[in-house]
Design an enzyme around this catalytic site. Sequence first.
Site, PDB file in Angstrom:
ATOM      1  CB  SER A  31     -26.929  26.891  28.493  1.00 57.93           C
ATOM      2  OG  SER A  31     -26.845  28.167  27.858  1.00 57.93           O
ATOM      3  CB  SER A  67     -22.742  33.149  32.422  1.00 57.13           C
ATOM      4  OG  SER A  67     -22.745  31.767  32.646  1.00 57.13           O
TER       5      SER A  67
END
Length: 273
Positions: free
Chosen positions: A211, A29
Amino acid sequence: MDQTLIKEASNYIQEKLAHKPTIGLILGSGLGVLGDEIENQTTIPYSDIPHFPESTVSGHKGQLVIGTLEGKQVIAMQGRFHFYEGYTMQQVTFPVRVMKDLGIESIIVTNAAGGINEGFEPGDLMVITDHINNMGTNPLIGPNNEELGARFPDMSKVYDPEYVQHASQCAKELGLTIRQGVYVGNTGPVYETPAEVRMLRTLGGDAVGMSTVPEVVVAGHAGIRVLGISCISNMAAGILDQPLTHHEVIETTEKVREDFLRFVKKIISTLPN
């Protein structure tokens, strides 16, 4: 994992390559900006690649960028897939299998993470030395294909110690102060409660995210050397008296963009084989 699906995706990408990539990059991100630095690039939307999922999260462009970075042939994921998006663990890690089939020998996995270690601050860069899989599942569950990797892979040094040392040396040469620590992988999509953060700190976690762990497990299974880097984008719940938002995550990664770019480019330019 069906090797036929891996081959079909790999062959599609291979047809568009001028050179064989040796380093894979998974950009988390707000960190996809590194993909824009790649020269002589070929860009392939995930939607064009057979059997690839599509990225649905803000801050993830959803494409492969292939070309030259610091004199090395690289393939970068501008955006990744997450278990919380509804994908299976096999879908989340499918790109790592494809990268291996393309000839990738090393992979740099990046993410934006919440700081659990109270000595950290938003904007810190942390080299991952180990992880805790708190996702309740594992991408290797199911029948094992011995051609892809061993049934019981060793994870004791999955974050390559030579790469960790190399990253530390690169930071020193650049005059950057970086952290080292343990990354905890949670499923998300909710941020952790203050009680969960206290628990994770007790267990030895320094940063937490949604993640990285699945991709690293599969990379280790496939025999790919791994370097992990977290951008501490916010302090985890209960440390500061403020709500957590994805906007804050993206905002912080933008502030550390230049240091992140300098750091990773320096690492790649002299990455040991």
